[in-house]
Scaffold this active site. Structure first.
Site, short mmCIF file in Angstrom:
data_model
loop_
_atom_site.label_atom_id
_atom_site.label_comp_id
_atom_site.label_asym_id
_atom_site.label_seq_id
_atom_site.Cartn_x
_atom_site.Cartn_y
_atom_site.Cartn_z
N CYS A 144 0.81 -1.22 0.00
CA CYS A 144 0.00 0.00 0.00
C CYS A 144 0.84 1.27 0.00
CB CYS A 144 -0.99 -0.02 1.15
SG CYS A 144 -0.28 0.16 2.81
N HIS B 146 -2.77 1.46 6.74
CA HIS B 146 -3.10 1.32 5.31
C HIS B 146 -3.32 2.69 4.69
CE1 HIS B 146 -4.28 -0.97 1.78
NE2 HIS B 146 -5.23 -0.07 1.59
N HIS C 117 -5.82 1.85 -4.63
CA HIS C 117 -4.80 1.39 -3.68
C HIS C 117 -4.32 -0.01 -4.03
CE1 HIS C 117 -7.74 -0.96 -0.82
NE2 HIS C 117 -8.18 -0.96 -2.05
#
Length: 352
Positions: free
Chosen positions: A267, A316, A328
């Site tokens: 991420c 995240h 993402h």
């Protein structure tokens, strides 16, 4: 003659023990017969457990990324220090050689200065502390000796600093190894659960994810083009727009923990790589990226290209894509893709 002795009877205690054991055996057999076989978890139960494991794996991944970043930083600092020490040692040797040549010249000319003689036979620090000898030295000699003293002190400090950083590097490498093993263990457990599904169940899960991704992609593109009737969403800035475009260019690239491009990403690897393509360096981990700009707490104030931070521990990160969507790198087993912002616990956006 036949014996008329009565047969030996078992004691009352023995009868009681045997009766109790028999009853227990009967009860156990009854329970075994009546116990329902353990039920195989449903597709949705497996997905829920797998998703939880992936969350744990990503937490460990971001800690792994932080340790890796610390390692690389320490390695650079140690390399610089070692180069400085080597260069400083060469300079010190040259200074000593020059002062030695001066002593030789004095000796050949009929004698050597007693103060210089003292220097050559003792530590310069100790020598320079004896102020009474300074008036016996020429200004040039004093300057040379002070340079040697300063250089020795600097070298000692740099060597100590390098030694301390080497110890920190060893600790960091140990942390890195532990986090890497933790990630692998979580992923292996998740894979074991997925392997318990039938081929049909796996196909159904993949179709659900694919359908959701297509819907998110349509919604995000509508926001950017204004084709959905609600008008287009302006990017946060020119730099954010460029970074977001870079992330769009790698849609479909696989998620790999610890990866930061150009062909695979985790991420924060995706977001840091994308900003690098836009000519800007941002921190490597999601926790550090959370502090890289202005925080945007209301989702309604987000603009395309803003970073979006998820989960309470900020493990995240993705790009806001407009219309409640993010772009993402989700987790192992997936690719860079669009997804609803509501699929994860939103914390805030970051405008860089």
């Amino acid at each position: 003659m036949a014996s008329h002795r009565r047969p030996k009877q078992p004691s009352r205690a023995r009868v009681t023990v045997l009766t109790t054991a028999a009853a227990a055996a009967v009860a156990l057999g009854s329970q075994t017969a009546n116990a329902a076989p353990s039920e195989k978890p449903s597709k949705d139960e497996v997905k829920s457990k797998v998703d939880a494991l992936y969350v744990e794996a990503e937490k460990a991944t971001e800690k792994y990324n932080g340790a890796k970043e610390d390692q690389e930083k320490l390695e650079k600092e140690i390399s610089t220090l070692q180069d400085n020490v080597a260069r400083g040692q060469d300079e010190l040797n040259e200074l000593r050689e020059n002062i030695g040549l001066a002593a030789s010249a004095q000796y050949r000319s009929g004698g050597i200065d007693s103060s210089l003689q003292l220097f050559l036979s003792a530590d310069p620090d100790d020598y320079l502390d004896k102020a009474s000898t300074l008036d016996q030295l020429s200004a040039q000699q004093v300057d040379a000796l002070k340079k040697i003293q300063d250089k020795q002190r600097a070298l000692a400090q740099q060597r100590q600093e390098a030694s301390t950083k080497l110890e920190s590097l060893a600790d960091t490498r140990e942390t890195l190894s532990k986090k890497k093993n933790e990630v692998k263990a979580k992923l292996a457990e998740a894979q074991k659960l997925l392997n318990s599904l039938t081929a049909a169940e796996k196909a159904a899960l993949e179709e659900e994810e694919s359908r959701a991704t297509r819907a998110s992609e349509r919604t995000a593109l509508e926001a950017q083009t204004g084709s959905g009737g609600g008008g287009s969403v302006a990017p946060a800035s020119g730099r954010a727009s460029s970074a977001y475009a870079a992330a769009q260019s790698v849609i479909g690239s696989p998620y790999v923990y610890g990866a930061s491009g150009p062909s695979s990403f985790d991420c924060s690897g995706l977001t840091s790589w994308a900003y690098a393509q836009a000519g800007m360096s941002i921190p490597r981990t999601s926790q550090a990226q959370a502090n890289a700009g202005q925080r945007i707490y209301s989702q309604s104030d987000l603009k395309v290209g803003d970073l979006v931070i998820f989960y309470g521990d900020l493990h995240h990160v993705g790009f806001y894509a407009g219309n409640g969507q993010v772009l993402h790198a989700p987790r192992t087993g997936t690719v860079v893709r669009y997804e609803s912002i509501n699929n994860m616990p939103y914390q805030f956006g970051v405008r860089i």
